[in-house]
Each structure stands twice: as C-alpha cells, then as structure tokens.
Design an enzyme around this catalytic site. Sequence first.
Site, short mmCIF file in Angstrom:
data_model
loop_
_atom_site.label_atom_id
_atom_site.label_comp_id
_atom_site.label_asym_id
_atom_site.label_seq_id
_atom_site.Cartn_x
_atom_site.Cartn_y
_atom_site.Cartn_z
N ASN A 42 -24.40 -20.10 -32.49
CA ASN A 42 -24.52 -20.40 -32.00
C ASN A 42 -24.55 -22.47 -32.08
OD1 ASN A 42 -26.60 -20.65 -33.67
ND2 ASN A 42 -28.20 -20.58 -32.66
N ILE A 43 -24.32 -23.34 -31.10
CA ILE A 43 -24.58 -24.55 -30.78
C ILE A 43 -25.53 -25.25 -29.49
CG2 ILE A 43 -23.04 -26.77 -30.13
CD1 ILE A 43 -20.80 -24.28 -31.11
N GLU A 44 -26.70 -25.59 -30.36
CA GLU A 44 -27.69 -26.43 -29.33
C GLU A 44 -27.65 -27.19 -28.67
OE1 GLU A 44 -31.58 -25.32 -31.48
OE2 GLU A 44 -31.21 -23.04 -31.11
N CYS A 53 -24.63 -19.70 -26.62
CA CYS A 53 -24.85 -18.67 -27.45
C CYS A 53 -23.29 -18.42 -28.43
CB CYS A 53 -25.10 -17.61 -27.46
SG CYS A 53 -26.61 -17.43 -26.59
N GLU A 55 -22.02 -15.60 -29.47
CA GLU A 55 -21.31 -14.51 -28.94
C GLU A 55 -20.33 -15.28 -27.86
OE1 GLU A 55 -24.45 -14.41 -29.42
OE2 GLU A 55 -25.41 -12.53 -29.11
N CYS A 93 -28.01 -11.86 -26.01
CA CYS A 93 -28.40 -11.98 -24.46
C CYS A 93 -28.08 -12.22 -23.15
CB CYS A 93 -28.88 -13.37 -24.70
SG CYS A 93 -27.70 -15.10 -23.52
N CYS A 96 -24.81 -13.77 -22.43
CA CYS A 96 -23.61 -12.66 -23.15
C CYS A 96 -22.95 -11.60 -22.85
CB CYS A 96 -24.12 -12.76 -24.61
SG CYS A 96 -24.15 -15.10 -25.17
N1 THU Z 1 -28.76 -17.29 -29.20
C1 THU Z 1 -28.12 -16.43 -29.50
O1 THU Z 1 -26.59 -17.82 -29.64
N2 THU Z 1 -27.42 -15.95 -29.61
C2 THU Z 1 -27.89 -14.37 -29.04
O2 THU Z 1 -28.29 -13.03 -29.52
C3 THU Z 1 -29.52 -14.14 -29.43
C4 THU Z 1 -29.55 -15.85 -29.03
C5 THU Z 1 -29.18 -18.05 -29.56
C6 THU Z 1 -29.77 -19.24 -28.41
C7 THU Z 1 -30.03 -20.02 -29.87
O3 THU Z 1 -29.50 -21.50 -29.95
C8 THU Z 1 -31.36 -19.74 -30.01
O4 THU Z 1 -30.07 -18.57 -30.68
C9 THU Z 1 -32.59 -19.23 -30.39
O5 THU Z 1 -32.83 -18.17 -28.42
#
Ligand code: THU
Length: 138
Positions: A42-44, A53, A55, A93, A96
Amino acid sequence: MNKEELVKKAYEAQKFSYSPYSGFQVGAALLAGNGKIYTGCNIENAAFSPTNCAERTAFFKAVSEGEKEFQGIAIVGNKKDAPKEEWEFCTPCGVCRQVMLEFVNPEEFLIISGKGDEIKEFTLKELLPESFSPSMVN
Ligand code: THU
C-alpha cells in the site's frame, strides 16, 4: 499453486509499505497465469484519497507489463510493529475486489489471506457476490 510461497512473497512486499498515515502495512503477491509473481504494497498519500492498496499496486504492475491471466493473490496486513497475537486476516477492500473482477474469472481466482503461518482462502465470487461485471457493459 504454492500458497505458502505466495504468502511469503506478500510478507516480503509488506516491508515496502508506505503508510505513514494509517500505520497499517499491507503486502500482496499476485500469481499470473504463466507462474510469474507480481508484488505490491500500500502507498499512502497526504491527500488520503490517492492512496493505493497493495492489491491494486500488484495488479496495476502486472497489467502494465502485459499480463492478462491470473491465478490468485496472497494478502497480508497488520498495524506496524503489532505483536503476532494481534495480527488478523486481511481481506481486500471493495474497490480492490472490483478491480480484480475486471481481469479474472471470479469462480476460479483465489484470494489467499495470510496470518503468520495460517491461511484462509476464498474465491473472488465468494467475496464479491452479485457483482457488477464487465460483461454487463461489454
Ligand atoms: N489497505 C490495503 O492496502 N489493502 C487492503 O486490503 C485493505 C486496506 C491499505 C489502505 C491504507 O493504506 C491502509 O491499508 C489502511 O486502510
């Protein structure tokens, strides 16, 4: 499909998670039809909504390199530095799940969630029933 190896790759990708806002670190490993594995984390983003996300990172990497067939994806996720007892199974999520549906057969594609040495698995159809599918538009 070696599910344990796929989960191991997801844990390796989790190390690259860029998640300074949530502190929730996710890693994914996507197995293409030809056996190649694409990883993602995941890259915020400070503006929040551009966050990607793990995935989707894995899928977009693969599709952007020409992959069109996929067997399954392993996912792991937990809060940074959380003790093992607090780890949970991380499932994708809704966004995804919809992205996956664009590229896979939901009855066959496997979603493998890892928690340490434990594994839970689902088909995409189980996680996204009665979905809005590409065939409705095409
Ligand atoms: N996130 C994912 O990368 N994949 C998931 O299946 C659930 C959520 C990430 C998004 C965000 O960076 C962090 O998790 C919290 O929601």
